[in-house]
Design an enzyme around this catalytic site. Sequence first.
Site, mmCIF file in Angstrom:
data_model
loop_
_atom_site.group_PDB
_atom_site.id
_atom_site.type_symbol
_atom_site.label_atom_id
_atom_site.label_comp_id
_atom_site.label_asym_id
_atom_site.label_seq_id
_atom_site.Cartn_x
_atom_site.Cartn_y
_atom_site.Cartn_z
ATOM 1 N N LYS A 85 22.224 -67.759 39.194
ATOM 2 C CA LYS A 85 22.754 -68.159 40.496
ATOM 3 C C LYS A 85 24.230 -68.541 40.368
ATOM 4 O O LYS A 85 25.055 -68.179 41.202
ATOM 5 C CB LYS A 85 21.941 -69.351 41.026
ATOM 6 C CG LYS A 85 22.211 -69.641 42.482
ATOM 7 C CD LYS A 85 21.395 -70.811 42.985
ATOM 8 C CE LYS A 85 20.055 -70.394 43.503
ATOM 9 N NZ LYS A 85 19.325 -71.494 44.148
ATOM 10 N N ASP A 93 19.750 -73.528 49.241
ATOM 11 C CA ASP A 93 18.293 -73.469 49.135
ATOM 12 C C ASP A 93 17.845 -72.275 49.965
ATOM 13 O O ASP A 93 18.404 -72.011 51.031
ATOM 14 C CB ASP A 93 17.647 -74.756 49.649
ATOM 15 C CG ASP A 93 16.195 -74.845 49.209
ATOM 16 O OD1 ASP A 93 15.913 -74.532 48.032
ATOM 17 O OD2 ASP A 93 15.326 -75.181 50.027
ATOM 18 N N SER A 94 16.890 -71.542 49.454
ATOM 19 C CA SER A 94 16.486 -70.334 50.158
ATOM 20 C C SER A 94 15.006 -70.078 49.982
ATOM 21 O O SER A 94 14.346 -70.703 49.144
ATOM 22 C CB SER A 94 17.282 -69.134 49.621
ATOM 23 O OG SER A 94 17.033 -68.979 48.240
ATOM 24 N N TYR A 136 10.483 -62.224 45.663
ATOM 25 C CA TYR A 136 9.694 -61.400 46.584
ATOM 26 C C TYR A 136 10.373 -60.059 46.906
ATOM 27 O O TYR A 136 9.903 -59.320 47.775
ATOM 28 C CB TYR A 136 9.452 -62.176 47.891
ATOM 29 C CG TYR A 136 8.696 -63.474 47.689
ATOM 30 C CD1 TYR A 136 7.306 -63.503 47.641
ATOM 31 C CD2 TYR A 136 9.372 -64.681 47.534
ATOM 32 C CE1 TYR A 136 6.614 -64.684 47.442
ATOM 33 C CE2 TYR A 136 8.693 -65.878 47.335
ATOM 34 C CZ TYR A 136 7.312 -65.872 47.293
ATOM 35 O OH TYR A 136 6.637 -67.051 47.099
ATOM 36 N N ASP A 137 11.459 -59.744 46.222
ATOM 37 C CA ASP A 137 12.229 -58.532 46.527
ATOM 38 C C ASP A 137 11.387 -57.249 46.604
ATOM 39 O O ASP A 137 11.584 -56.444 47.521
ATOM 40 C CB ASP A 137 13.357 -58.327 45.498
ATOM 41 C CG ASP A 137 14.580 -59.159 45.835
ATOM 42 O OD1 ASP A 137 14.615 -59.753 46.927
ATOM 43 O OD2 ASP A 137 15.492 -59.228 44.992
ATOM 44 N N LYS A 193 22.764 -55.211 49.019
ATOM 45 C CA LYS A 193 21.933 -56.414 49.172
ATOM 46 C C LYS A 193 22.815 -57.646 49.363
ATOM 47 O O LYS A 193 22.576 -58.475 50.241
ATOM 48 C CB LYS A 193 21.008 -56.611 47.963
ATOM 49 C CG LYS A 193 20.081 -57.822 48.178
ATOM 50 C CD LYS A 193 19.284 -58.295 46.987
ATOM 51 C CE LYS A 193 18.631 -59.641 47.334
ATOM 52 N NZ LYS A 193 17.981 -60.318 46.234
#
Length: 210
Positions: free
Chosen positions: A16, A73-74, A158-159, A179
């Site tokens: 990240k 946050d995602s 979850y891609d 993306k």
Amino acid sequence: MKYPKKLVIATTNSGKLKEFEKLLTSLEVEIFSLKDFPEIGEIVEDGKTFAENALLKARTVSEKTGLVSLADDSGLEVDFLEGQPGVNSARFSGIPTDDTRNNNKLLNLLGDLPLERRTARFKCAIAIVIPDKREMVVEGICEGLILKELRGEGGFGYDPLFYLPLYDQTFAQLDIEIKNKISHRGQATKKAIGILREIFSSCQDYKKML
Ligand code: IMP
């Protein structure tokens, strides 16, 4: 008010951090992460929304470092599951977190539900907190559908299940540059860059402050 051109990203995740470093290059600020401030320790993310969690992290880090801080946050919201897994996306199927187990749980819960009812969205909140205690939150959303089977090798989380009808591809198949442009995180980051540019714009003589 002038701030040193230093920004602390509230994460220990090196993937990240790298992503943010790349996205924030144009700002020309010195970037730090929680790895540079081990004394801060783990920040409990017990907020009910992505924005609450992002703010919680950015606030703690700015208070403890006296620097401008950014936190994100995602997660994924699935309509049929009334917004789940939401803020629990990473630990949807328990701890330690496991992407494969999470995807299998999602597939089981949706069963044979037809594609048009498998609507979902990724959301990302980015919080920026500055030492005078001003707080800002921006959000990005990306709509899609949850497939009935995994498709694609790229990405994470979850891609491989997240399908974009417009591209006829999942996030795991999509070119990374695309993306990053259309994703929830990409959109939120674009907004965050605008705010950070404002914050740091009066810092031309920041070197005197170091
Ligand atoms: P966090 O924002 O790093 O806490 O991410 C929360 C979780 O949401 C991740 O572990 C993934 O399961 C999921 N997630 C967030 N963004 C994405 C994405 O772009 N692709 C796939 N999964 C994601």
